[in-house]
Structures are given as C-alpha cells and as structure tokens.
Design an enzyme around this catalytic site. Structure first.
Site, PDB file in Angstrom:
ATOM      1  N   CYS A 133       8.935  47.322  57.740  1.00  0.00           N
ATOM      2  CA  CYS A 133       8.486  47.426  56.360  1.00  0.00           C
ATOM      3  C   CYS A 133       9.189  46.376  55.509  1.00  0.00           C
ATOM      4  CB  CYS A 133       8.786  48.808  55.806  1.00  0.00           C
ATOM      5  SG  CYS A 133       7.995  50.142  56.719  1.00  0.00           S
ATOM      6  N   ALA A 144      10.801  55.745  59.791  1.00  0.00           N
ATOM      7  CA  ALA A 144       9.546  55.675  60.535  1.00  0.00           C
ATOM      8  C   ALA A 144       9.037  54.260  60.702  1.00  0.00           C
ATOM      9  CB  ALA A 144       8.474  56.522  59.820  1.00  0.00           C
ATOM     10  N   CYS A 145       9.677  53.292  60.086  1.00  0.00           N
ATOM     11  CA  CYS A 145       9.131  51.941  60.087  1.00  0.00           C
ATOM     12  C   CYS A 145      10.226  50.927  60.295  1.00  0.00           C
ATOM     13  CB  CYS A 145       8.409  51.653  58.774  1.00  0.00           C
ATOM     14  SG  CYS A 145       7.785  49.979  58.652  1.00  0.00           S
ATOM     15  N   GLY A 146      10.025  50.018  61.239  1.00  0.00           N
ATOM     16  CA  GLY A 146      11.049  49.031  61.546  1.00  0.00           C
ATOM     17  C   GLY A 146      10.816  47.686  60.932  1.00  0.00           C
ATOM     18  N   THR A 180      14.326  50.480  54.372  1.00  0.00           N
ATOM     19  CA  THR A 180      13.473  50.761  55.511  1.00  0.00           C
ATOM     20  C   THR A 180      13.569  52.231  55.841  1.00  0.00           C
ATOM     21  OG1 THR A 180      13.874  48.543  56.376  1.00  0.00           O
ATOM     22  CG2 THR A 180      13.008  50.169  57.920  1.00  0.00           C
TER      23      THR A 180
END
Length: 277
Positions: free
Chosen positions: A120, A116-118, A113
């Site tokens: 994905c 920027a993304c929790g 992960t």
C-alpha cells in the site's frame, strides 16, 4: 509470549439456546512498528511484535534497498514509552552503508501499511516490479520437489504455529528444504510481515539467495508475496489458498513456480510446473 498475546473478555453466544458465557480469550497483539533509515522515518507497518529486526531486514530486502548483509550496518530499537512508562519497542532504526542508494519512490513510500497489505502506498504498480539482485537460480526444468512433499508442507507449517495455536489469529510463512524439512518459520497478523520476517532472518544469516528452498504461506498468494520471493531468489512459492491474477503474471515473468490450493491430496501449479515431480 507475553508481548505477543493480549487477553480480553468476550461473551460467547450459543445460538441454539441463547446461552451466553463471559470468558477470557487470547488475542494476537497488533501494534505499529516505525522503520527509520538513519534518523529519518521511512515506513510504519502494523505487525505482531517479535522478530522485529528480521521484519525490518526482510522489508528493506523486499523494497530493493539492500541485497547483501554488509549493506545493513546495524539495527536498534529507539526509545519509546507507553502511557505506563514501559518501553514499547515499536521503533527500529536501520543504519545502512553510506553507498546504499535509496529508491526514487522512497519519499512516496512513507505511509502507514496495514497488516493486510504489503505494498500500500507504492507510487504505482510499475514501481513494485523490482529486479532481484539474485534472480531465480534453480533451473525451471530441474525437478527439485515431489508433489507429495509439497502437499505435506501446509500440515508441517500448521503443526509448528505456536501463536496460532493460542490465538487462531495469525498468518505463518515457512522456508522448507526440498526434502520437506522446515528450515525456519515466522508468524504475524500480516501475511506479508510473516514473509518479511522469515526472509529477513535468512538475509541476516547470510543465506541468500534462497535458490534451493520452498516458501510456504498459510494464506493466499498475492502479488507482493511473489515479489518478496523473487527478491530473495526463492524458486517455489506455495499457498493454501488462491493466487491473484497479478501474482500469477509476476510469477511467470520472474521464473517462480507458483502453487495454490495446496490442501490434502491436491494442489494447483499455476506457473513453471517443471520443478514439481
């Protein structure tokens, strides 16, 4: 802040006169953290080191794996060294109570992960519509926060961001009481990590559900941040930037008051405005 900041040389360019100066800059550290359940690797996330146990607890809470402190038996760092033989502290093993059931999508969740993304790598968008064990307990009709107090939270958050002050490169999440008192704050290069850290700290202190708090974040309000708030029973999520359309949809269905563009003397309330006086 030794592990949180790394100093590098950068060339500062002045466009007007093409003057160039080489100087040292402080950058926020970003390193991988592997999360293991027992001896099995579960996920890898990119984060700023520090408050890692809070991060893991908040992540497992957000994933719907645990919802009460007794389910989390222990957290420990596993051995690991860098090229210089120094302990990296980049692997955390969580021991869960034997009766804790793993989610069906756990095998599909093992991905790297980014900061920027929790969410994905989650198998599908339906898989992240998890049901909170707490619900949003504060009635929507109950006014628990004045608009003036809410508008002041971003400034309070910013004033307490020590790592941002040194690097300018991290997000922050803060839990606030209805009177505007800052209860806790965490910083990280990833906004979802900052939220996991602040919610994980509350989880470990047995403070859930957070039914009489406000979660203020320094960036935008994305779907995964609304989901994390719902999993902890937070009734109000406020962001200084815009929400996404899916964040608004989830906040509406979860009973969360979602606020965006909270800056200065104005803010937008997208869902359940009855909580704001």
């Amino acid at each position: 802040m030794g592990r949180l900041i790394r100093r590098v040389k950068a060339t500062k360019v002045n466009i007007t006169d093409d003057r160039r100066v080489v100087r040292e800059e402080a950058l926020a550290v970003e390193e991988p953290l592997e999360i293991r359940l027992g001896h099995e690797s579960f996920s890898v996330t990119m984060r700023t080191p520090g408050d890692d146990f809070d991060l893991v607890a908040g992540f497992l809470l957000s994933e719907g794996i645990i919802f009460e402190p007794e389910q989390l038996i222990s957290l420990r760092f596993c051995a690991g060294e860098d090229e210089n033989g120094q302990q990296t502290f980049n692997v955390v093993e969580a021991q869960l109570r034997p009766d804790v059931a793993m989610p069906l999508q756990a095998a599909q969740r093992h991905v790297t992960t980014s900061s920027a993304c929790g969410i994905c790598g989650t198998a599908s968008i339906d898989a992240v519509h998890k049901s909170s064990h707490f619900g949003v307990l504060a009635p929507v009709e109950e006014v628990i926060l004045s608009a003036s107090v809410l508008a002041g939270l971003p400034d309070t958050l910013r004033e307490q961001q020590k790592l941002f002050e040194k690097t300018g490169g991290v997000h922050a999440a803060g839990l606030f009481a209805p009177d505007g008192e800052l209860l806790s704050l965490r910083e990280d290069v990833g906004r979802h990590n900052a939220v996991d850290k602040v919610l994980g700290a509350a989880f470990r202190e047995k403070q859930l559900p957070l039914s009489n708090t406000i979660l203020q974040v320094s960036g935008r309000a994305s779907f995964e941040l609304v989901q994390k708030a719902a999993m902890a029973g937070v009734p109000i999520l406020s962001a200084v930037s815009a929400p996404s359309s899916l964040a608004v949809e989830l906040a509406h269905s979860a009973g969360i008051t979602l606020v965006g563009f909270s800056r200065g003397n104005s803010l937008n309330v997208y869902t359940h405005p009855g909580r704001i006086g």
